[in-house]
Scaffold this active site. Structure first.
Site, mmCIF file in Angstrom:
data_model
loop_
_atom_site.group_PDB
_atom_site.id
_atom_site.type_symbol
_atom_site.label_atom_id
_atom_site.label_comp_id
_atom_site.label_asym_id
_atom_site.label_seq_id
_atom_site.Cartn_x
_atom_site.Cartn_y
_atom_site.Cartn_z
ATOM 1 N N CYS A 156 -16.172 -0.723 -5.425
ATOM 2 C CA CYS A 156 -17.151 0.008 -4.611
ATOM 3 C C CYS A 156 -18.131 0.740 -5.523
ATOM 4 O O CYS A 156 -17.892 0.880 -6.733
ATOM 5 C CB CYS A 156 -16.445 0.984 -3.668
ATOM 6 S SG CYS A 156 -15.848 2.482 -4.475
ATOM 7 N N GLU A 209 -4.409 5.181 0.797
ATOM 8 C CA GLU A 209 -5.166 5.544 2.001
ATOM 9 C C GLU A 209 -4.540 6.756 2.689
ATOM 10 O O GLU A 209 -3.461 7.241 2.299
ATOM 11 C CB GLU A 209 -5.255 4.328 2.926
ATOM 12 C CG GLU A 209 -5.997 3.182 2.244
ATOM 13 C CD GLU A 209 -6.194 1.958 3.119
ATOM 14 O OE1 GLU A 209 -5.553 1.847 4.177
ATOM 15 O OE2 GLU A 209 -7.005 1.100 2.720
ATOM 16 N N GLU A 250 -9.105 1.825 -8.724
ATOM 17 C CA GLU A 250 -9.737 2.111 -10.008
ATOM 18 C C GLU A 250 -9.682 3.609 -10.301
ATOM 19 O O GLU A 250 -9.445 4.055 -11.430
ATOM 20 C CB GLU A 250 -11.208 1.670 -9.988
ATOM 21 C CG GLU A 250 -11.412 0.177 -9.774
ATOM 22 C CD GLU A 250 -11.515 -0.222 -8.308
ATOM 23 O OE1 GLU A 250 -10.869 0.419 -7.453
ATOM 24 O OE2 GLU A 250 -12.243 -1.191 -8.029
ATOM 25 N N CYS A 309 -9.446 4.904 -4.218
ATOM 26 C CA CYS A 309 -9.446 3.517 -4.686
ATOM 27 C C CYS A 309 -8.496 3.311 -5.864
ATOM 28 O O CYS A 309 -8.160 4.269 -6.585
ATOM 29 C CB CYS A 309 -10.853 3.123 -5.124
ATOM 30 S SG CYS A 309 -11.999 2.861 -3.773
#
Ligand code: THU
Length: 132
Positions: free
Chosen positions: A84, A42, A53, A51
């Site tokens: 997501c 983040e 992934e 993310c």
């Protein structure tokens, strides 16, 4: 012993998630049977976060491997963590439609989906075939 699961669980604690507090670990196995891991990273400028992934895919591509054979994602949530929308599209770029993605919780609940199930109607390069 499931090496892919172990890798996702192990790497998750390295996630940098001070804003959401939601740590995610991802592990993908390439067609060469090498495992690549990623975590969410983040940023104080929230939209700059990435993310788990996405990180694992970037590591695979940087290593010169281009196809995903299997994937595993884990987070601390009540039901297996759903990737997501953006990550579903990113996984689909590098995996066949029948590749299995296992979603998990830290306490061991698992759900398995094919890439096709995760992203029906995926946008692919064939949709650009008319471009000359
Ligand atoms: N996140 C992931 O890394 N992967 C997912 O599959 C779902 C969400 C991250 C993004 C953000 O850092 C945090 O989880 C909360 O949305």
């Amino acid at each position: 012993m499931n090496a892919l699961k172990d890798a996702a669980f192990k790497v998750r604690s390295n996630a940098y998630a001070p804003y959401s507090g939601f740590q995610v670990g991802a592990a993908i196995k390439s067609e060469e049977d090498k495992i690549f891991v990623g975590v969410n990273v983040e940023n104080a400028a929230y939209p700059e976060g990435t993310c788990a992934e996405s990180g694992a895919i970037a590591a695979m591509i940087a290593a010169g491997h281009t196809r995903i054979k299997e994937a595993y994602v884990v987070a601390d949530c009540p039901s297996p963590v759903p990737p997501c929308g953006g990550c579903r599209q990113k996984i689909a770029e590098f995996a066949d439609q029948d590749v299995i993605v296992t979603l998990a919780t830290v306490d061991g609940k698992e759900a398995k989906y094919s890439v096709a199930e995760l992203l029906p109607g995926v946008f692919t390069p064939t949709h650009m075939d008319y471009v000359s």
